[in-house]
Design a protein around this motif. Structure first.
Motif, PDB file in Angstrom:
ATOM      1  N   THR A 175      22.585 -13.111 -39.786  1.00 25.50           N
ATOM      2  CA  THR A 175      22.052 -14.284 -39.098  1.00 25.50           C
ATOM      3  C   THR A 175      22.517 -15.595 -39.722  1.00 25.50           C
ATOM      4  OG1 THR A 175      20.200 -12.911 -38.473  1.00 25.50           O
ATOM      5  CG2 THR A 175      19.908 -15.269 -38.185  1.00 25.50           C
TER       6      THR A 175
ATOM      7  N   PRO B  70      19.455 -19.677 -31.042  1.00 24.55           N
ATOM      8  CA  PRO B  70      18.189 -19.108 -30.568  1.00 24.55           C
ATOM      9  C   PRO B  70      17.233 -18.884 -31.739  1.00 24.55           C
ATOM     10  CG  PRO B  70      19.836 -17.382 -30.802  1.00 24.55           C
ATOM     11  CD  PRO B  70      20.515 -18.684 -31.178  1.00 24.55           C
ATOM     12  N   ALA B  71      16.010 -18.438 -31.420  1.00 24.50           N
ATOM     13  CA  ALA B  71      15.105 -17.943 -32.463  1.00 24.50           C
ATOM     14  C   ALA B  71      15.480 -16.488 -32.741  1.00 24.50           C
ATOM     15  CB  ALA B  71      13.666 -18.025 -31.952  1.00 24.50           C
ATOM     16  N   PHE B  72      15.178 -16.010 -33.930  1.00 23.87           N
ATOM     17  CA  PHE B  72      15.519 -14.627 -34.295  1.00 23.87           C
ATOM     18  C   PHE B  72      14.266 -13.875 -34.720  1.00 23.87           C
ATOM     19  CE2 PHE B  72      19.448 -16.942 -34.881  1.00 23.87           C
ATOM     20  CZ  PHE B  72      20.403 -16.062 -34.403  1.00 23.87           C
ATOM     21  N   ALA B  73      14.196 -12.602 -34.339  1.00 21.14           N
ATOM     22  CA  ALA B  73      13.140 -11.717 -34.858  1.00 21.14           C
ATOM     23  C   ALA B  73      13.806 -10.373 -35.143  1.00 21.14           C
ATOM     24  CB  ALA B  73      12.019 -11.560 -33.846  1.00 21.14           C
TER      25      ALA B  73
ATOM     26  N   PHE C 170      16.178 -19.778 -42.548  1.00 21.57           N
ATOM     27  CA  PHE C 170      15.545 -19.765 -41.232  1.00 21.57           C
ATOM     28  C   PHE C 170      14.252 -18.976 -41.311  1.00 21.57           C
ATOM     29  CE2 PHE C 170      16.568 -15.399 -39.985  1.00 21.57           C
ATOM     30  CZ  PHE C 170      17.598 -15.101 -40.871  1.00 21.57           C
ATOM     31  N   GLU C 171      13.431 -19.157 -40.284  1.00 24.56           N
ATOM     32  CA  GLU C 171      12.151 -18.456 -40.204  1.00 24.56           C
ATOM     33  C   GLU C 171      12.336 -17.329 -39.200  1.00 24.56           C
ATOM     34  OE1 GLU C 171       9.423 -19.297 -41.983  1.00 24.56           O
ATOM     35  OE2 GLU C 171       8.146 -17.794 -41.005  1.00 24.56           O
ATOM     36  N   ASP C 172      12.250 -16.106 -39.666  1.00 23.73           N
ATOM     37  CA  ASP C 172      12.410 -14.973 -38.762  1.00 23.73           C
ATOM     38  C   ASP C 172      11.066 -14.641 -38.114  1.00 23.73           C
ATOM     39  OD1 ASP C 172      14.439 -12.652 -38.110  1.00 23.73           O
ATOM     40  OD2 ASP C 172      12.477 -11.722 -38.427  1.00 23.73           O
ATOM     41  N   GLY C 173      11.091 -14.406 -36.829  1.00 26.16           N
ATOM     42  CA  GLY C 173       9.861 -14.177 -36.080  1.00 26.16           C
ATOM     43  C   GLY C 173       9.106 -12.930 -36.501  1.00 26.16           C
TER      44      GLY C 173
ATOM     45  N   PRO D 234      10.917 -17.481 -22.558  1.00 21.47           N
ATOM     46  CA  PRO D 234      12.089 -17.194 -23.378  1.00 21.47           C
ATOM     47  C   PRO D 234      13.099 -16.293 -22.664  1.00 21.47           C
ATOM     48  CG  PRO D 234      10.127 -16.038 -24.210  1.00 21.47           C
ATOM     49  CD  PRO D 234       9.668 -16.926 -23.095  1.00 21.47           C
TER      50      PRO D 234
ATOM     51  N   THR E  74      17.467 -17.451 -25.752  1.00 21.07           N
ATOM     52  CA  THR E  74      16.690 -18.314 -26.646  1.00 21.07           C
ATOM     53  C   THR E  74      16.003 -17.509 -27.739  1.00 21.07           C
ATOM     54  OG1 THR E  74      14.705 -18.153 -25.278  1.00 21.07           O
ATOM     55  CG2 THR E  74      16.217 -19.975 -24.788  1.00 21.07           C
ATOM     56  N   GLU E  75      16.056 -16.169 -27.620  1.00 22.01           N
ATOM     57  CA  GLU E  75      15.353 -15.333 -28.589  1.00 22.01           C
ATOM     58  C   GLU E  75      16.127 -14.032 -28.804  1.00 22.01           C
ATOM     59  OE1 GLU E  75      10.924 -14.532 -28.522  1.00 22.01           O
ATOM     60  OE2 GLU E  75      11.717 -12.839 -27.387  1.00 22.01           O
TER      61      GLU E  75
END
Ligand code: GLU
Length: 315
Positions: A220, A235-238, A164-167, A5, A208-209
């Motif tokens: 977001t 990207p993915a989000f956390a 969305f799915e948060d990490g 990532p 990407t993250e």
């Protein structure tokens, strides 16, 4: 480039880093590096008057002192950097023009005082849900108002739920229109808004993250909408839990006691990293650690979702 990532540090240098900024940087670094990824450093100094370059330089020095070393960006540049948002307005203009062509951008003459005086509901981050006051002004009304003041520019949003799915935080959903409303893309003085710049930059830097504080969780949905409109891959989000002072206050750059300036005089880098890793549940005790030594233990499942109070006397 590695196949892992691409994460990033995206600090706004409006003051010295505080523990919350450091904590997010540590998690961003561990998340990317534990899976063979890399980190880009981007200085978010859109509001250049509030973000003097000396703070940006200091911030690089502080991150490096902690052992949170990045692979690209910063004053040394790396392959493509340095990345200072204050120097990128040409790039943001291109995306802004695309949105204008879609007839989604309109001038807004409302003042902050007017917005806060109206009894409009507030977003979860304390802003007013924009009630659409200037959305349907006629060209004649716009011309008349523009005689009196320069407008800011907003993006029209649809009545649509973005999920969305948060990490870290798990599933999250927001209705763009009712939870946020049409949002700023550009200020009256021409400075582009955070929401636009962050999307354009994360996309062009191949991020990407995105790992950042939970105070930005509610941004977001807006950003995902911008990715879609601009045809960019999101990207993915956390979003990591916020660190609070022992009395429950949010930390801010004005909190001298929790700023690196003060902490560097009292503790070694591994002591600070170890205490942070304990607060985030990554290690069972606040023992001194280097970031590298934590890589094997890092797991998002260990990081709590709720805000974390820093116990009295820990720092
Ligand atoms: N520049 C923002 C800050 O320092 C972070 C923005 C982001 O991570 O998306 O609070």
């Amino acid at each position: 480039m590695s196949g892992g990532p691409v994460g990033r540090f995206a600090p706004s240098p409006s003051g010295r880093l505080h523990l919350g900024n450091l904590g997010c940087s540590l998690l961003a670094w561990l998340s990317a590096k534990s899976r063979g990824g890399k980190i880009v450093l981007r200085i978010e100094d859109l509001d250049a008057a509030r973000c003097p370059r000396v703070y940006a330089d200091q911030l690089e020095e502080d991150l490096a002192w902690l052992g949170l070393v990045w692979d690209e960006g910063g004053s040394q540049g790396g392959t493509h950097g340095p990345y200072y948002q204050s120097e990128c307005s040409e790039i943001y203009t291109q995306s802004y023009k695309k949105l204008e062509k879609m007839h989604l951008v309109y001038p807004c003459f409302c003042s902050r005082a007017q917005l806060h005086a109206a009894s409009a509901p507030h977003t979860s981050d304390g802003n007013v849900v924009y009630p659409g006051t200037c959305r349907d002004l006629t060209p004649a009304e716009v011309a008349a108002k523009a005689q009196v003041k320069a407008p800011a520019w907003r993006l029209k949003v649809p009545d649509e739920v973005i999920s969305f799915e948060d990490g870290c935080m798990g599933p999250h959903a927001e209705n763009l229109l009712t939870d946020c409303g049409d949002f700023y893309l550009r200020r009256a003085d021409g400075v582009f808004a955070y929401q636009l710049a962050v999307v354009v930059d994360d996309a062009r830097m191949g991020v990407t993250e995105v790992v950042r504080g939970a105070d930005l969780l509610s941004s977001t949905a807006r950003q995902l909408y911008l990715y879609r409109l601009l045809g960019l891959k999101a990207p993915a989000f956390a979003h990591c839990p916020l660190l609070l002072a022992a009395d429950g206050r949010r930390l801010s750059k004005r909190d001298g006691d929790q700023s690196l300036e003060n902490l560097r005089g009292k503790y070694t880098a591994p002591e600070i990293v170890g205490k942070l890793a304990w607060l985030y549940g990554i290690q069972p005790e606040p023992a001194p650690r280097t970031p590298e030594s934590l890589l094997a233990e890092f797991d998002w499942a260990k990081v709590p979702k709720a805000d974390i109070c820093i116990p009295e006397g820990l720092f």
